[in-house]
Write an enzyme that holds these catalytic residues in place. Structure first.
Site, PDB file in Angstrom:
ATOM      1  N   SER A  64       0.732  -1.262  -0.044  1.00  0.00           N
ATOM      2  CA  SER A  64       0.008  -0.207  -0.119  1.00  0.00           C
ATOM      3  C   SER A  64       0.716   1.136   0.100  1.00  0.00           C
ATOM      4  O   SER A  64       2.005   1.304   0.414  1.00  0.00           O
ATOM      5  CB  SER A  64      -1.041   0.106   1.203  1.00  0.00           C
ATOM      6  OG  SER A  64      -1.747  -1.253   1.329  1.00  0.00           O
TER       7      SER A  64
HETATM    8  N1  SAH Z   1      -1.457  -4.788   3.917  1.00  0.00           N
HETATM    9  C1  SAH Z   1      -0.498  -4.984   2.914  1.00  0.00           C
HETATM   10  C2  SAH Z   1      -0.981  -4.677   1.348  1.00  0.00           C
HETATM   11  C3  SAH Z   1      -2.179  -5.549   1.024  1.00  0.00           C
HETATM   12  S1  SAH Z   1      -2.843  -5.416  -0.535  1.00  0.00           S
HETATM   13  C4  SAH Z   1       0.839  -4.235   3.156  1.00  0.00           C
HETATM   14  O1  SAH Z   1       1.051  -3.735   3.790  1.00  0.00           O
HETATM   15  O2  SAH Z   1       1.696  -4.544   1.970  1.00  0.00           O
HETATM   16  C5  SAH Z   1      -4.090  -6.508  -0.371  1.00  0.00           C
HETATM   17  C6  SAH Z   1      -3.850  -8.005   0.003  1.00  0.00           C
HETATM   18  O3  SAH Z   1      -5.106  -8.503   0.678  1.00  0.00           O
HETATM   19  C7  SAH Z   1      -3.432  -9.061  -0.772  1.00  0.00           C
HETATM   20  O4  SAH Z   1      -2.203  -9.476  -0.483  1.00  0.00           O
HETATM   21  C8  SAH Z   1      -4.399 -10.035  -1.088  1.00  0.00           C
HETATM   22  O5  SAH Z   1      -3.833 -11.287  -1.600  1.00  0.00           O
HETATM   23  C9  SAH Z   1      -4.771 -10.154   0.326  1.00  0.00           C
HETATM   24  N2  SAH Z   1      -6.381 -10.740   0.340  1.00  0.00           N
HETATM   25  C10 SAH Z   1      -7.358 -10.369  -0.637  1.00  0.00           C
HETATM   26  N3  SAH Z   1      -8.328 -10.984  -0.172  1.00  0.00           N
HETATM   27  C11 SAH Z   1      -8.015 -11.721   1.017  1.00  0.00           C
HETATM   28  C12 SAH Z   1      -8.739 -12.622   1.868  1.00  0.00           C
HETATM   29  N4  SAH Z   1      -9.932 -13.019   1.602  1.00  0.00           N
HETATM   30  N5  SAH Z   1      -7.944 -13.147   2.856  1.00  0.00           N
HETATM   31  C13 SAH Z   1      -6.910 -12.501   3.144  1.00  0.00           C
HETATM   32  N6  SAH Z   1      -6.195 -11.813   2.332  1.00  0.00           N
HETATM   33  C14 SAH Z   1      -6.722 -11.365   1.237  1.00  0.00           C
END
Ligand code: SAH
Length: 221
Positions: A64
């Site tokens: 992010s």
């Molecule tokens: N917090 C992260 C950025 C997240 S991007 C950081 O600091 O880098 C969003 C993430 O959510 C992705 O890795 C994606 O695979 C995950 N995601 C999406 N749907 C999800 C679910 N149902 N359960 C767990 N993770 C999920």
């Protein structure tokens, strides 16, 4: 750990940028000033680490934007010892910010190879206290529930019910909700087992919160 004066200087500039954009929580700014974000990106893309932008980390996922991380962390009103569940571990950067705010962090990722990679990486940079979990964030993590705070770092079309259930009374959930292109940041406070209040904040664009898990062996090569 490879962290030079140049990196530290770039980080100080990033903190200044976030302050100028309206981030006021000093502990959040200190955490961002302390975490070597360049280690979360491939070495070839290091130049991007301290710009205030999101960046691809593989598997069609992103780390992010620093402003977004700071914004969500600030809304979460983290207190020392808070038990926090993060949905979407991704690179692990957001989890590190929460950990430096002295929270006990649990973070779930649905993509197994990303989960494995980040689970190996975090202890290497001194964040072994973060508990990483592989699973579907829609289910939350009943084994460790209830949580003081829940942070969703993927875009939702509705407030996930099981996650609301896993919040303590008085607990806070920060969640971007909207359509595929644009979401509003919400802060939900659990008032009783059945009552919640909500506040709406600015607009953001997150990758989608998807159902189910993706196991490592099923990933295309
Ligand atoms: N917090 C992260 C950025 C997240 S991007 C950081 O600091 O880098 C969003 C993430 O959510 C992705 O890795 C994606 O695979 C995950 N995601 C999406 N749907 C999800 C679910 N149902 N359960 C767990 N993770 C999920």
């Amino acid at each position: 750990m490879y962290d030079s004066y140049r990196h530290k200087g770039l980080r100080a500039n990033l903190v200044k940028t976030l302050r100028d954009k309206g981030i006021q929580n000093e502990n959040v700014l200190l955490a961002i000033g302390a975490i070597p974000r360049h280690l979360f990106l491939d070495r070839a893309f290091e130049e991007w680490a301290y710009k205030d932008v999101a960046f691809p980390i593989g598997n069609e996922q992103t780390i992010s934007q620093p402003y977004t991380v700071a914004y969500q962390s600030q809304l979460l009103e983290v207190k020392p010892k808070d038990k926090i569940l993060e949905i979407g571990t991704g690179s692990g950067y957001q989890a590190c910010v929460l950990s430096l705010l002295k929270a006990k962090v649990y973070s779930i990722e649905r993509q197994e190879d990303l989960f494995l990679k980040t689970s190996r990486f975090l202890p290497e940079i001194g964040f072994g206290a973060i508990r990483t979990l592989y699973g579907d964030g829609y289910e939350g993590y009943p084994k460790f529930a209830p949580f003081d705070k829940i942070l969703i770092t993927a875009s939702c079309q509705f407030f996930p019910k099981k996650l609301l259930q896993q919040l303590k009374i008085g607990g806070i959930m920060v969640v971007p909700k909207g359509n595929v292109k644009e979401q509003t940041m919400y802060r939900i406070t659990k008032r009783s087992e059945t009552e919640f209040s909500q506040e709406a904040f600015d607009k953001f664009a997150f990758v989608p919160f998807l159902k189910g898990v993706v196991s490592a062996e099923k990933m295309p090569i």
